[in-house]
Structures are given as C-alpha cells and as structure tokens.
Scaffold this motif. Structure first.
Motif, PDB file in Angstrom:
ATOM      1  N   ILE A  78      51.170 -40.155 -90.414  1.00  0.00           N
ATOM      2  CA  ILE A  78      51.844 -39.028 -91.052  1.00  0.00           C
ATOM      3  C   ILE A  78      50.810 -37.978 -91.437  1.00  0.00           C
ATOM      4  CG2 ILE A  78      53.237 -38.290 -93.036  1.00  0.00           C
ATOM      5  CD1 ILE A  78      54.421 -41.101 -93.122  1.00  0.00           C
ATOM      6  N   ASN A  79      51.107 -36.731 -91.100  1.00  0.00           N
ATOM      7  CA  ASN A  79      50.211 -35.634 -91.464  1.00  0.00           C
ATOM      8  C   ASN A  79      51.026 -34.408 -91.857  1.00  0.00           C
ATOM      9  OD1 ASN A  79      50.053 -33.432 -89.024  1.00  0.00           O
ATOM     10  ND2 ASN A  79      50.553 -35.486 -88.266  1.00  0.00           N
ATOM     11  N   TYR A  80      50.340 -33.426 -92.408  1.00  0.00           N
ATOM     12  CA  TYR A  80      50.948 -32.152 -92.803  1.00  0.00           C
ATOM     13  C   TYR A  80      50.034 -31.034 -92.314  1.00  0.00           C
ATOM     14  CZ  TYR A  80      53.027 -35.631 -95.824  1.00  0.00           C
ATOM     15  OH  TYR A  80      53.637 -36.774 -96.266  1.00  0.00           O
ATOM     16  N   HIS A  81      50.526 -29.799 -92.386  1.00  0.00           N
ATOM     17  CA  HIS A  81      49.702 -28.686 -91.935  1.00  0.00           C
ATOM     18  C   HIS A  81      48.436 -28.609 -92.788  1.00  0.00           C
ATOM     19  CE1 HIS A  81      48.668 -24.984 -89.995  1.00  0.00           C
ATOM     20  NE2 HIS A  81      48.625 -24.323 -91.142  1.00  0.00           N
ATOM     21  N   LYS A  82      47.306 -28.729 -92.120  1.00  0.00           N
ATOM     22  CA  LYS A  82      45.973 -28.699 -92.720  1.00  0.00           C
ATOM     23  C   LYS A  82      45.610 -29.974 -93.475  1.00  0.00           C
ATOM     24  CE  LYS A  82      44.015 -26.078 -91.471  1.00  0.00           C
ATOM     25  NZ  LYS A  82      43.527 -25.978 -90.054  1.00  0.00           N
ATOM     26  N   THR A  83      46.269 -31.087 -93.175  1.00  0.00           N
ATOM     27  CA  THR A  83      45.770 -32.380 -93.658  1.00  0.00           C
ATOM     28  C   THR A  83      45.255 -33.221 -92.489  1.00  0.00           C
ATOM     29  OG1 THR A  83      47.783 -33.740 -93.463  1.00  0.00           O
ATOM     30  CG2 THR A  83      47.539 -32.378 -95.465  1.00  0.00           C
ATOM     31  N   GLY A  84      45.274 -32.659 -91.277  1.00  0.00           N
ATOM     32  CA  GLY A  84      44.745 -33.406 -90.141  1.00  0.00           C
ATOM     33  C   GLY A  84      45.723 -33.516 -88.989  1.00  0.00           C
ATOM     34  N   HIS A  85      46.344 -32.399 -88.606  1.00  0.00           N
ATOM     35  CA  HIS A  85      47.285 -32.412 -87.479  1.00  0.00           C
ATOM     36  C   HIS A  85      46.577 -32.851 -86.203  1.00  0.00           C
ATOM     37  CE1 HIS A  85      50.710 -31.115 -85.010  1.00  0.00           C
ATOM     38  NE2 HIS A  85      49.822 -30.526 -84.208  1.00  0.00           N
ATOM     39  N   GLU A  86      45.476 -32.182 -85.879  1.00  0.00           N
ATOM     40  CA  GLU A  86      44.729 -32.548 -84.677  1.00  0.00           C
ATOM     41  C   GLU A  86      44.067 -33.912 -84.833  1.00  0.00           C
ATOM     42  OE1 GLU A  86      44.643 -30.771 -81.720  1.00  0.00           O
ATOM     43  OE2 GLU A  86      46.271 -29.746 -82.771  1.00  0.00           O
ATOM     44  N   SER A 180      41.945 -27.485-101.339  1.00  0.00           N
ATOM     45  CA  SER A 180      41.277 -27.417-100.031  1.00  0.00           C
ATOM     46  C   SER A 180      42.288 -27.160 -98.922  1.00  0.00           C
ATOM     47  CB  SER A 180      40.531 -28.730 -99.748  1.00  0.00           C
ATOM     48  OG  SER A 180      39.516 -28.952-100.698  1.00  0.00           O
ATOM     49  N   MET A 181      43.440 -27.774 -99.032  1.00  0.00           N
ATOM     50  CA  MET A 181      44.523 -27.592 -98.070  1.00  0.00           C
ATOM     51  C   MET A 181      44.946 -26.119 -98.023  1.00  0.00           C
ATOM     52  SD  MET A 181      47.985 -29.862 -98.234  1.00  0.00           S
ATOM     53  CE  MET A 181      49.335 -29.757 -97.073  1.00  0.00           C
ATOM     54  N   ALA A 182      45.055 -25.498 -99.210  1.00  0.00           N
ATOM     55  CA  ALA A 182      45.485 -24.101 -99.302  1.00  0.00           C
ATOM     56  C   ALA A 182      44.428 -23.156 -98.741  1.00  0.00           C
ATOM     57  CB  ALA A 182      45.799 -23.750-100.755  1.00  0.00           C
ATOM     58  N   VAL A 183      43.159 -23.392 -99.074  1.00  0.00           N
ATOM     59  CA  VAL A 183      42.080 -22.528 -98.575  1.00  0.00           C
ATOM     60  C   VAL A 183      41.973 -22.647 -97.058  1.00  0.00           C
ATOM     61  CG1 VAL A 183      39.584 -22.166 -98.574  1.00  0.00           C
ATOM     62  CG2 VAL A 183      40.787 -22.537-100.739  1.00  0.00           C
ATOM     63  N   SER A 184      42.072 -23.864 -96.535  1.00  0.00           N
ATOM     64  CA  SER A 184      42.016 -24.076 -95.092  1.00  0.00           C
ATOM     65  C   SER A 184      43.188 -23.375 -94.402  1.00  0.00           C
ATOM     66  CB  SER A 184      42.030 -25.572 -94.784  1.00  0.00           C
ATOM     67  OG  SER A 184      41.983 -25.803 -93.394  1.00  0.00           O
ATOM     68  N   ASN A 185      44.356 -23.434 -95.004  1.00  0.00           N
ATOM     69  CA  ASN A 185      45.539 -22.774 -94.455  1.00  0.00           C
ATOM     70  C   ASN A 185      45.317 -21.262 -94.364  1.00  0.00           C
ATOM     71  OD1 ASN A 185      48.481 -22.556 -93.787  1.00  0.00           O
ATOM     72  ND2 ASN A 185      48.561 -21.540 -95.778  1.00  0.00           N
ATOM     73  N   TYR A 186      44.755 -20.674 -95.417  1.00  0.00           N
ATOM     74  CA  TYR A 186      44.486 -19.240 -95.434  1.00  0.00           C
ATOM     75  C   TYR A 186      43.451 -18.864 -94.366  1.00  0.00           C
ATOM     76  CZ  TYR A 186      42.657 -14.720 -97.014  1.00  0.00           C
ATOM     77  OH  TYR A 186      42.230 -13.414 -97.070  1.00  0.00           O
ATOM     78  N   SER A 281      49.513 -16.907 -98.920  1.00  0.00           N
ATOM     79  CA  SER A 281      49.528 -17.980 -97.919  1.00  0.00           C
ATOM     80  C   SER A 281      49.837 -19.332 -98.564  1.00  0.00           C
ATOM     81  CB  SER A 281      48.195 -18.040 -97.170  1.00  0.00           C
ATOM     82  OG  SER A 281      47.143 -18.454 -98.020  1.00  0.00           O
ATOM     83  N   THR A 282      49.359 -19.538 -99.795  1.00  0.00           N
ATOM     84  CA  THR A 282      49.620 -20.802-100.488  1.00  0.00           C
ATOM     85  C   THR A 282      51.073 -20.902-100.907  1.00  0.00           C
ATOM     86  OG1 THR A 282      47.338 -20.819-101.290  1.00  0.00           O
ATOM     87  CG2 THR A 282      48.894 -22.272-102.408  1.00  0.00           C
ATOM     88  N   LEU A 283      51.643 -19.788-101.363  1.00  0.00           N
ATOM     89  CA  LEU A 283      53.064 -19.786-101.720  1.00  0.00           C
ATOM     90  C   LEU A 283      53.924 -20.083-100.504  1.00  0.00           C
ATOM     91  CD1 LEU A 283      52.972 -16.736-104.141  1.00  0.00           C
ATOM     92  CD2 LEU A 283      53.710 -19.049-104.764  1.00  0.00           C
ATOM     93  N   GLN A 284      53.559 -19.530 -99.350  1.00  0.00           N
ATOM     94  CA  GLN A 284      54.303 -19.837 -98.125  1.00  0.00           C
ATOM     95  C   GLN A 284      54.247 -21.323 -97.826  1.00  0.00           C
ATOM     96  OE1 GLN A 284      53.101 -20.939 -94.904  1.00  0.00           O
ATOM     97  NE2 GLN A 284      55.223 -20.897 -94.131  1.00  0.00           N
ATOM     98  N   GLN A 285      53.092 -21.924 -98.031  1.00  0.00           N
ATOM     99  CA  GLN A 285      52.912 -23.349 -97.741  1.00  0.00           C
ATOM    100  C   GLN A 285      53.606 -24.233 -98.773  1.00  0.00           C
ATOM    101  OE1 GLN A 285      48.803 -24.592 -97.595  1.00  0.00           O
ATOM    102  NE2 GLN A 285      49.173 -26.070 -95.966  1.00  0.00           N
ATOM    103  N   MET A 286      53.909 -23.673 -99.942  1.00  0.00           N
ATOM    104  CA  MET A 286      54.563 -24.456-100.987  1.00  0.00           C
ATOM    105  C   MET A 286      56.083 -24.337-100.933  1.00  0.00           C
ATOM    106  SD  MET A 286      51.996 -23.626-104.198  1.00  0.00           S
ATOM    107  CE  MET A 286      52.540 -24.886-105.351  1.00  0.00           C
ATOM    108  N   VAL A 287      56.604 -23.112-100.838  1.00  0.00           N
ATOM    109  CA  VAL A 287      58.044 -22.917-101.036  1.00  0.00           C
ATOM    110  C   VAL A 287      58.804 -22.578 -99.770  1.00  0.00           C
ATOM    111  CG1 VAL A 287      57.696 -22.185-103.413  1.00  0.00           C
ATOM    112  CG2 VAL A 287      57.798 -20.449-101.607  1.00  0.00           C
ATOM    113  N   ASN A 288      58.097 -22.251 -98.676  1.00  0.00           N
ATOM    114  CA  ASN A 288      58.794 -21.916 -97.434  1.00  0.00           C
ATOM    115  C   ASN A 288      58.524 -22.971 -96.373  1.00  0.00           C
ATOM    116  OD1 ASN A 288      58.700 -20.085 -94.642  1.00  0.00           O
ATOM    117  ND2 ASN A 288      60.404 -19.599 -96.016  1.00  0.00           N
ATOM    118  N   GLY A 289      57.256 -23.120 -95.983  1.00  0.00           N
ATOM    119  CA  GLY A 289      56.923 -24.249 -95.108  1.00  0.00           C
ATOM    120  C   GLY A 289      57.092 -25.556 -95.865  1.00  0.00           C
TER     121      GLY A 289
END
Length: 424
Positions: A78-86, A180-186, A281-289
């Motif tokens: 199981i993974n999430y965006h920016k926790t190790g998809h690849e 770290s997840m949020a900064v990597s996403n940005y 970008s962090t808000l998008q990753q929290m409340v939309n994605g």
C-alpha cells in the motif's frame, strides 16, 4: 554367560528405536499427505522450487524445521502519493524477478470504493500474488476490512498440481512524515517540466469537495480521524470544523487574487510565492486528493486489526475463532525515508517479511544488494519520480508548521511516528 558390551547395548537401543519408528509410521501416521512447493530449497537467484511433503496444511523442510511458503499468502503493498509510488512497483518487480512462482496481481482503482454499503476499496487478493495498491479507501468497519483482506480461499498451482490454500496476507504499508510528504509533493508538481499533465487542466477545482455515493470525503474520514483509538492515546486528528477551515484556506489561495482567475493549479504553483504555493499544494493533497488524511485513516484501521489480534483470546464468533482470523493478517509499516537512506537494509527487512525462513540469508542478502545497486543507478540518472530537497526545504516546512495546516499535519505526524515505532 557372555556379558553384553557397551557397543552391543547401544546397537540394541538403536535397533529398537528404528523398529518403533516403522511400527508408528505403519499404524499411526496420517495418510493424507500431499505435495506443496517448498521455498527454502532455492538456488542463489531463487529460480526453481523443490517440494516437501506436508501434513495438516504445514510445510516441513525436515522433521523439526517449519517452512512458511510465500505462495500461501497474498502480498499487498500500500502506498500514497509521495510515500513511495515508484518504490512500491520496484519492490514488486524485485520479488517477482527473484521468485518466479509468485505472480503479479492487479490493484483496484485508487481513491475509490464500490458503494455506500461497502466503504472499503475491493482488492482481489489470492494467495501467491503480489499486488500494489495506491491510496485505498478503508472506510468500512474493522471486521469487514479483515474479511476483505482474507477473502479468496486459495488457487490451483500447476507445478504443485494441487490447490494452494490461503494462509493469510502480508501487507507492506508505505508511509511518510506528512511534512516531508507535503514538501515532496510541492517540489514534484511544481518542477518544469511537470511529470503529470493533469496539473495544467484549467477545469479542475483543486479545492472542491469530493463525494462518493452521496458521502463527502470529510464525512467518510471523520468517524476514524475524530477517534483515532485508545492505542494511539491522541486527541482528534481533525474535526468537521477543522475540515471547514482547510477548505476555506484552500479557496483563499486558489484563483483568489488578480491575474490568477481561471488559471490552472500548475500556474499557481509556478507563480505563487513558495511560502504560499506549498500551502496550496498541501491543501490539495489533504482535502481534494486526500492522500495525507487517507494515510492517517488507514494507519488507524490497520492498527485496529492488530489491536484485536493482540487482545482477543480465542473468542468464538459463529464458529470462527477471531484470534486465528486476525493472526492471518500480518502488517509491516515502513517509512519511505528508510528506503532512500538505507536501501539495502530496508530491502532486506521487506525480504525477511515476505520470505521469512523460506529463503536463505545469503540469497536475501544478494537480492537486497541488487535492489541497492538499482536504486543508486536511478538516483544517478536523475529519475523524475525521486524528488530531492532544495535550499528552500526548511522554509517550506516552517511555512506549514506556522500555519493552521501545521496543526493537522502535526497530529498525523504523531500517528505515523507511533506506527513506525511499533515496528522497532
């Protein structure tokens, strides 16, 4: 009268033991012996299994050594965006290339569940398959989640010429510190060129409230996030009022200032000051994605399964022993940073989880080294999916910590840290 020497006495004892063994095998040994793959007798590159006889559904390498075959388990990453998809797919390939009897399974569509009555993403999990699942919805109750994870009783294995039972499931849960997840996403979405085209879609409202069968994303998350559970001993991660504040904050940043009306998410990331862009970008990753909150939700749900496993003592429910059911669900929580900073050690930890004693220490060491070399090669060639820190990283983190967003990220951070600490 001739005396019996020590050697003669020893020979008599050995002969007696042999006769007793033959007598026991003839009259008392169980007759329902079958053949299943034995994974412990692989060569160094793990190519061809040999077989051992089994009794009572257990694999015996010898009379004393119990072997647990990976073929008897479903394997889920199981993974999430920016926790190790690849990373998840790299680990899947690592296992498949070194254990050809395992097969690739298909994950379900991410960030979805089948109906309002079935709040968990439905994943097909037969034994002997390894499946990568991105951002699953675990909104059903804990017992239904356990039933879904253990569904599918077995499958036919052609080489063994028999049906392999499903002993259980092994789950690798890839998580990450949310800051770290949020900064990597940005950094990932704001780079030029951007790896994902959807960020340029001007029709997307990244602050919109997503609905699933009449339920909004906050309504689905809140039952778990308001009460994270006694094991975590934490206050609510977020409340309804908290979600409202986050949506308001998002709308204050997106298309809200002159020159930004009707523009894409990517335009904002490129043109906003980084201290504001990181918040959007962090808000998008929290409340939309939703992946940051989904990660927290699923950590709690899987922890609830482990809590039941630890506390229930053979409590019977409708003829099914609850403890034995939950014992079949094994969970390993790992941090993406473990794999980036210590690739060989982390790969070896996962290999031990998958293979247990079914593969030699030397073979697992070679496979882990193979993974490390592959990872270093990808970093050196500048893989776009491996984002790196920049000079502004500390500023970006502080921008989040000093904002209302940081309150909720800090709550999630404590959940992540406790889940990782439980693995040590």
């Amino acid at each position: 009268m001739m005396s019996v020497t020590f050697i003669q006495r020893k020979a008599i004892v050995i002969a007696g033991l042999v006769l007793w063994g033959m007598f026991f095998h003839t009259f008392f040994a169980p007759k329902n012996l079958s053949w299943v793959p034995k994974s412990s007798v692989y060569d160094d590159v793990v190519r061809h299994p040999s077989y051992v006889r089994t009794r009572g559904g257990r694999d015996w390498a010898s009379e004393t050594e119990l072997i647990s075959s990976p073929l008897e388990y479903a394997h889920l990453i199981i993974n999430y965006h920016k926790t190790g998809h690849e990373l998840a797919y790299s680990l899947q390939e690592l296992i498949l290339s070194n254990f050809p009897d395992l097969e690739r399974g298909n994950g379900a569509r991410p960030r979805q569940h089948p109906s309002s009555a079935q709040g968990c993403t439905h994943i097909e999990l037969p034994p002997g398959k390894i499946i990568v699942q991105e951002a699953p919805h675990f909104f059903c109750n804990t017992n239904d989640l356990a039933e879904m994870l253990l569904a599918n009783k077995g499958r036919f294995h052609r080489e063994a010429e028999q049906r392999i039972p499903k002993r259980g499931i092994k789950i690798l849960h890839l998580v990450r510190d949310p800051f770290s997840m949020a900064v990597s996403n940005y950094n990932y979405h704001s780079q030029d060129p951007t790896p994902e085209g959807w960020v340029k879609d001007k029709s997307r409202n990244i602050c919109g409230v997503k609905e699933f069968f009449g339920d909004t994303l906050p309504e689905l998350l809140l039952p778990t996030l308001v009460s994270p559970g006694t094991d975590f001993d934490k206050p609510p991660i977020v409340t309804k009022e908290g979600f409202d504040r986050l949506y308001d904050k998002c709308n204050q940043l997106f298309r809200a200032q002159p020159g930004f009306e009707g523009e894409s998410y990517y335009f904002h990331l490129r043109e906003l000051d980084p201290s504001r862009g990181i918040k959007l970008s962090t808000l998008q990753q929290m409340v939309n994605g939703g992946d940051i909150f989904l990660m927290a939700n699923n950590i709690i749900k899987l922890n609830q399964i482990q809590t039941i496993q630890n506390r229930v003592n053979n409590r019977n429910q409708g003829g099914v022993t609850m403890k034995s059911k939950y014992d079949k669900i094994q969970i390993l929580t790992m941090n993406l940073e473990e794999f980036t900073h210590f690739p060989r050690k982390s790969a070896l930890k996962y290999l031990n989880f998958v293979y247990s004693n079914a593969l030699s220490r030397e073979s697992k060491g070679k496979i882990a080294t193979q993974y490390e070399q592959s990872f270093v090669s990808r970093v050196e060639t500048g893989d776009l999916h491996i984002t790196h820190g920049n000079d502004n990283e500390e500023m970006l983190r502080n921008s989040l910590r000093n904002d209302v967003i940081g309150l909720y990220l800090s709550n999630i951070e404590s959940i992540v840290l406790e889940a990782l600490a439980a693995e040590k």
